[in-house]
Design a protein around this motif. Sequence first.
Motif, PDB file in Angstrom:
ATOM      1  N   GLU A   1       1.090  -0.840   0.542  1.00 24.64           N
ATOM      2  CA  GLU A   1       0.030  -0.429  -0.232  1.00 24.64           C
ATOM      3  C   GLU A   1       0.466   1.165   0.344  1.00 24.64           C
ATOM      4  O   GLU A   1       0.630   2.383  -1.022  1.00 24.64           O
ATOM      5  N   ARG A   2       2.131   0.989   0.699  1.00 26.99           N
ATOM      6  CA  ARG A   2       2.655   2.463   0.811  1.00 26.99           C
ATOM      7  C   ARG A   2       3.460   2.554  -0.734  1.00 26.99           C
ATOM      8  O   ARG A   2       3.698   3.935  -1.037  1.00 26.99           O
ATOM      9  N   ALA A   3       4.143   1.780  -1.035  1.00 28.50           N
ATOM     10  CA  ALA A   3       4.673   2.057  -2.206  1.00 28.50           C
ATOM     11  C   ALA A   3       3.843   1.832  -3.704  1.00 28.50           C
ATOM     12  O   ALA A   3       3.615   3.252  -3.988  1.00 28.50           O
ATOM     13  N   LEU A   4       2.253   1.953  -3.403  1.00 29.08           N
ATOM     14  CA  LEU A   4       1.289   2.591  -5.084  1.00 29.08           C
ATOM     15  C   LEU A   4       1.065   4.103  -3.941  1.00 29.08           C
ATOM     16  O   LEU A   4       1.353   5.152  -4.938  1.00 29.08           O
ATOM     17  N   VAL A   5       0.604   4.585  -2.868  1.00 28.70           N
ATOM     18  CA  VAL A   5       0.598   5.896  -2.675  1.00 28.70           C
ATOM     19  C   VAL A   5       1.594   6.480  -2.777  1.00 28.70           C
ATOM     20  O   VAL A   5       2.226   7.864  -3.176  1.00 28.70           O
ATOM     21  N   HIS A   6       3.124   6.524  -2.553  1.00 29.01           N
ATOM     22  CA  HIS A   6       4.201   6.583  -2.485  1.00 29.01           C
ATOM     23  C   HIS A   6       4.484   7.244  -4.284  1.00 29.01           C
ATOM     24  O   HIS A   6       4.726   7.837  -5.059  1.00 29.01           O
ATOM     25  N   ALA A   7       3.927   6.134  -5.398  1.00 27.75           N
ATOM     26  CA  ALA A   7       4.150   6.635  -6.529  1.00 27.75           C
ATOM     27  C   ALA A   7       3.478   7.315  -7.210  1.00 27.75           C
ATOM     28  O   ALA A   7       3.942   7.975  -7.893  1.00 27.75           O
ATOM     29  N   ILE A   8       1.876   7.539  -6.816  1.00 24.47           N
ATOM     30  CA  ILE A   8       1.005   8.245  -7.212  1.00 24.47           C
ATOM     31  C   ILE A   8       1.773   9.678  -7.031  1.00 24.47           C
ATOM     32  O   ILE A   8       1.209  10.334  -7.613  1.00 24.47           O
ATOM     33  N   ARG A   9       1.920   9.706  -5.556  1.00 22.90           N
ATOM     34  CA  ARG A   9       2.624  11.179  -4.756  1.00 22.90           C
ATOM     35  C   ARG A   9       3.453  11.635  -5.685  1.00 22.90           C
ATOM     36  O   ARG A   9       4.097  12.946  -5.994  1.00 22.90           O
TER      37      ARG A   9
END
Length: 198
Positions: A68-76
């Motif tokens: 989850e953190r990886a996806l949020v960071h990537a979109i951010r």
Amino acid sequence: MSGHLGARPKRIVGLGGTFRQASSSERIVRAVLKECEHLGAETTMFDGPALARLPHFNPEHPDRTAEERALVHAIRSADGIVIGSPGYHGGYSGLVKNAIDLLEDLRGDSRVYFDGRPVGLIVTAAGWQACGTTLSALRDVIHAMRGWPTPVGVAVNSVEQRPFDADGTLCDEGVANAVRAQARQIMHFAMEGAACPA
């Protein structure tokens, strides 16, 4: 397309697909990302199996898994996004919906959700009606999240079209043209900084 010397490459993030490995929607997202790479971008893909590892979004439990953190960071940190989904009963898939729901974690950012970023949309469905309703539903979500859907959306009617050959090469020239056009629009928007402040 213009840019600044020494500027970092634009980051384009793709997400989508199904539980089935190498689904058509996933492969078309990858094709758009590849075109963006040819135009100088760095790309990251969150495919169906990656999205399937995300737990159901629960805003009451803010502890996030590494996925989850990886996806949020990537979109951010993205300058542009590509989202692909099959059309299920006239709407987009639960896998894609859950991933988009997780992006509620971006609500407190100075650049909230997809604010000011281009978002390319891709739909594969069994019939043109399902293609149209699913693409429209995704456009509504992107608008609600302050993103800019590209004028070109890629829709593939799986009843009439077979965009890939047996080797997995994109062989439908109409779909290939739409893929190239969408990538150019994403990169043009990202490079020109067409974002407007809220």
